[in-house]
Design an enzyme around this catalytic site. Structure first.
Site, PDB file in Angstrom:
ATOM      1  N   ARG A 189     -47.102 -33.448 -25.401  1.00  8.03           N
ATOM      2  CA  ARG A 189     -46.110 -33.298 -24.345  1.00  8.03           C
ATOM      3  C   ARG A 189     -46.539 -32.152 -23.432  1.00  8.03           C
ATOM      4  NH1 ARG A 189     -40.931 -30.027 -24.411  1.00  8.03           N
ATOM      5  NH2 ARG A 189     -39.980 -30.633 -22.443  1.00  8.03           N
TER       6      ARG A 189
ATOM      7  N   HIS B 298     -40.736 -28.527 -15.658  1.00  4.74           N
ATOM      8  CA  HIS B 298     -40.602 -27.480 -16.661  1.00  4.74           C
ATOM      9  C   HIS B 298     -40.645 -26.138 -15.928  1.00  4.74           C
ATOM     10  CE1 HIS B 298     -41.201 -26.612 -21.205  1.00  4.74           C
ATOM     11  NE2 HIS B 298     -40.914 -25.454 -20.628  1.00  4.74           N
TER      12      HIS B 298
ATOM     13  N   GLU C 255     -34.875 -28.625 -20.446  1.00  5.88           N
ATOM     14  CA  GLU C 255     -33.868 -27.583 -20.648  1.00  5.88           C
ATOM     15  C   GLU C 255     -33.175 -27.123 -19.374  1.00  5.88           C
ATOM     16  OE1 GLU C 255     -35.585 -24.331 -22.795  1.00  5.88           O
ATOM     17  OE2 GLU C 255     -36.033 -25.535 -24.539  1.00  5.88           O
TER      18      GLU C 255
ATOM     19  N   ASN D  57     -34.637 -29.752 -27.717  1.00  6.56           N
ATOM     20  CA  ASN D  57     -35.420 -28.569 -28.075  1.00  6.56           C
ATOM     21  C   ASN D  57     -34.520 -27.671 -28.907  1.00  6.56           C
ATOM     22  OD1 ASN D  57     -37.353 -29.649 -26.437  1.00  6.56           O
ATOM     23  ND2 ASN D  57     -37.273 -28.052 -24.870  1.00  6.56           N
TER      24      ASN D  57
ATOM     25  N   TYR E  86     -34.298 -24.282 -31.649  1.00  3.67           N
ATOM     26  CA  TYR E  86     -35.002 -23.109 -32.180  1.00  3.67           C
ATOM     27  C   TYR E  86     -34.232 -22.304 -33.210  1.00  3.67           C
ATOM     28  CZ  TYR E  86     -38.731 -23.723 -28.754  1.00  3.67           C
ATOM     29  OH  TYR E  86     -39.794 -24.216 -28.052  1.00  3.67           O
TER      30      TYR E  86
ATOM     31  N   GLU F 243     -39.196 -30.003 -28.844  1.00  5.04           N
ATOM     32  CA  GLU F 243     -39.726 -28.658 -29.113  1.00  5.04           C
ATOM     33  C   GLU F 243     -39.045 -28.089 -30.342  1.00  5.04           C
ATOM     34  OE1 GLU F 243     -39.458 -25.716 -25.958  1.00  5.04           O
ATOM     35  OE2 GLU F 243     -40.220 -27.142 -24.490  1.00  5.04           O
TER      36      GLU F 243
HETATM   37  C1  PNW Z   1     -38.064 -23.014 -24.414  1.00  4.95           C
HETATM   38  N1  PNW Z   1     -32.831 -19.285 -25.045  1.00  4.95           N
HETATM   39  O1  PNW Z   1     -37.489 -21.947 -23.758  1.00  4.95           O
HETATM   40  C2  PNW Z   1     -39.011 -23.599 -23.389  1.00  4.95           C
HETATM   41  O2  PNW Z   1     -38.903 -24.985 -23.197  1.00  4.95           O
HETATM   42  C3  PNW Z   1     -40.427 -23.192 -23.574  1.00  4.95           C
HETATM   43  O3  PNW Z   1     -41.072 -23.199 -22.340  1.00  4.95           O
HETATM   44  C4  PNW Z   1     -40.496 -21.844 -24.272  1.00  4.95           C
HETATM   45  O4  PNW Z   1     -41.796 -21.342 -24.347  1.00  4.95           O
HETATM   46  C5  PNW Z   1     -39.909 -22.032 -25.650  1.00  4.95           C
HETATM   47  O5  PNW Z   1     -38.607 -22.584 -25.602  1.00  4.95           O
HETATM   48  C6  PNW Z   1     -39.862 -20.759 -26.474  1.00  4.95           C
HETATM   49  O6  PNW Z   1     -39.019 -19.816 -25.879  1.00  4.95           O
HETATM   50  C7  PNW Z   1     -36.332 -21.318 -24.143  1.00  4.95           C
HETATM   51  O7  PNW Z   1     -32.639 -18.158 -24.576  1.00  4.95           O
HETATM   52  C8  PNW Z   1     -36.096 -20.071 -23.598  1.00  4.95           C
HETATM   53  O8  PNW Z   1     -31.966 -19.848 -25.787  1.00  4.95           O
HETATM   54  C9  PNW Z   1     -34.947 -19.405 -23.886  1.00  4.95           C
HETATM   55  C10 PNW Z   1     -34.009 -19.978 -24.742  1.00  4.95           C
HETATM   56  C11 PNW Z   1     -34.244 -21.217 -25.299  1.00  4.95           C
HETATM   57  C12 PNW Z   1     -35.430 -21.887 -24.995  1.00  4.95           C
END
Ligand code: PNW
Length: 461
Positions: A73, A117, A163, A291, A293, A365
């Site tokens: 991707r 992006h 996002e 995505n 995390y 992601e």
């Molecule tokens: C994503 N938050 O960014 C992006 O899609 C990527 O480009 C980035 O490198 C990756 O996650 C890691 O950070 C985010 O604050 C940035 O919740 C900030 C947040 C979530 C995702």
């Protein structure tokens, strides 16, 4: 074990890896501007060179192949295709992505292409207020059409936006991302135009490029929210938090309008969709791109927490929700300070399944940053290897429980420019030496490679 055709991939984004920002007719983006503004990015770092992927894409594709990736991707830099976002098509920009796509296909790696992006052509921000102006919908429509026309014969998986929550909240609310604006109103306006732009691009694809036979969708980001206690108030706070985070963007696409709770809280600040716009939005995603995390605990704020929220003045984003967030001290954290909670991933997948009628989901992601002060430490990234294993296991459990998850993309193939954090946060499964541009697979790359080969996490005894 995962379903037979499960898509195993990794992900990157143009501005984070390409470099070559002044080459071959590329115009400036809002991120170039952000990086050239002193004090905005850690150590004033920029994406000028990044991983130099623009010149090294062939070797990078070979690296992907050596890891056994089935899919990759990446995103297209809009200012490479149209320098100012609306004029002439730049043939050299088209040529670059043609070469990349062809190279992937020669190596049997399926390209998954994100149209946006975050690297908006700067001219669209400076002359037209970027995502705040509804005109962006027709500019994005034209840009999307150029991409389908030029790449759609070979690209069968499209993602319109990555996002939009980040674009709206971090870009127009908190000022941490480009274009660096701080406001309580603009995030909702930007989000609105992002959603309409997504829907318009999908309409173009569905009406003009149906014969290409691909699928198209949107990728949203969301962390999971556990209620702090079992009280009704805390459970409502967790639900409210998820609605302000994910349903803000997913409800319009799956249900045709914003969540009721946002209407009630935000009043005039939340724009309205016309009936025609609702029709264009509903059903405008062939899959649910996610995505994911991290997770947090959510609770109804008490008096002093409420005061804190209001004082924070965080662009209206957090105080609007009226939710206090906290962490469970037993949770391990990544270098970004994000909590590692694989079960939150499973629960979020179920939340999506319930709210949106069991859609096809792709995790587009998932990954973590580790503290890697030198290469030796980086290569032995046991925390990331465990992270992948645990999140993939939790995802597998969700599939067994009935969630229609069809693929997983690890963020990221290699260390890269982590936005406001610059190069200090490393998310790669491959280490990048920014002096030599040498890529070296870390332990986690080998672990992920095994997972792909075995189609799941098989514990060695
Ligand atoms: C994503 N938050 O960014 C992006 O899609 C990527 O480009 C980035 O490198 C990756 O996650 C890691 O950070 C985010 O604050 C940035 O919740 C900030 C947040 C979530 C995702």
């Amino acid at each position: 074990m995962f379903p037979k055709d499960f898509v195993w991939g990794s992900a990157t984004a143009s501005y984070q890896i390409e470099g070559a920002v002044k080459e071959a007719g590329r115009g400036m983006s809002i991120w170039d501007m952000m990086c050239y503004t002193p004090g905005k990015i850690a150590n004033n770092e920029t994406g000028d060179v990044a991983c130099d992927h623009y010149h090294r894409f062939e070797a990078d594709v070979k690296l992907m192949k050596s890891l056994g990736l089935k899919a990759y991707r990446f995103s297209i830099a809009w200012p490479r295709i149209q320098a100012d976002g609306k004029g002439e098509v730049n043939p050299r920009g088209i040529a670059f992505y043609n070469k990349l796509i062809d190279c992937l296909l020669e190596h049997d790696i399926e390209p998954w292409v994100t149209l946006y992006h975050w690297d908006l052509p700067l001219a669209l921000q400076v002359e037209h207020d970027g995502w705040l102006n509804k005109d962006i919908v027709s500019y994005f429509e034209k840009y999307a059409r150029i991409c389908f026309e030029n790449f759609g014969d070979r690209v069968k998986h499209w993602i319109t936006l990555n996002e939009p929550w980040c674009s709206a909240v971090l870009g127009y609310g908190l000022g941490e991302h480009a274009p660096g604006r701080v406001s309580k109103v603009e995030p909702y306006l930007a989000a609105h135009n992002l959603l309409l732009s997504h829907a318009r691009a999908v309409k173009v694809y569905k009406t003009e490029f149906q014969d290409q036979g691909g699928v198209i969708g949107i990728t949203n980001n969301c962390d999971y929210r556990y209620p702090l206690t079992d009280s009704a108030q805390d459970r409502e706070a967790a639900q409210r938090s998820l609605e302000f985070f994910l349903a803000w963007f997913a409800d319009p696409v799956w249900k045709g309008d914003y969540p009721q709770v946002m209407r009630e809280v935000l009043g005039d600040r939340l724009p309205n969709f016309t009936e025609d716009e609702k029709k264009e939005l509903v059903g405008s995603s062939d899959f649910f791109g996610l995505n994911h995390y991290s997770s947090m605990l959510a609770s109804e704020p008490n008096a002093s927490q409420l005061e804190e929220l209001n004082l924070a003045g965080n662009g209206g984003m957090i105080d609007d929700q009226n939710v206090h967030l906290s962490v469970d001290p037993s949770w391990q954290q990544t270098h970004m300070g994000w909590n590692i909670v694989p079960d939150g991933c499973r629960r979020l997948l179920h939340w999506i399944k319930e709210r949106y009628g069991n859609p096809i989901i792709y995790i587009t992601e998932n990954g973590c940053a580790c503290d890697e002060p030198n290469k030796e430490i980086a290569l032995n990234d046991t925390m990331r290897a465990d992270f992948y294993k645990s999140y993939i296991k939790a995802s597998g459990q969700a599939i067994e429980e009935g969630v229609d998850l069809r693929g997983y993309f690890a963020w990221s193939l290699m260390d890269n420019f982590e936005w406001a954090h610059g190069y200090g946060q490393r998310f790669g499964m491959c280490h990048v030496d920014y002096e030599t541009q040498e890529r070296t697979p870390k332990l986690s790359a080998n672990v992920y490679s095994d997972i792909i080969a075995q189609n799941g996490v098989v514990e060695k005894v």
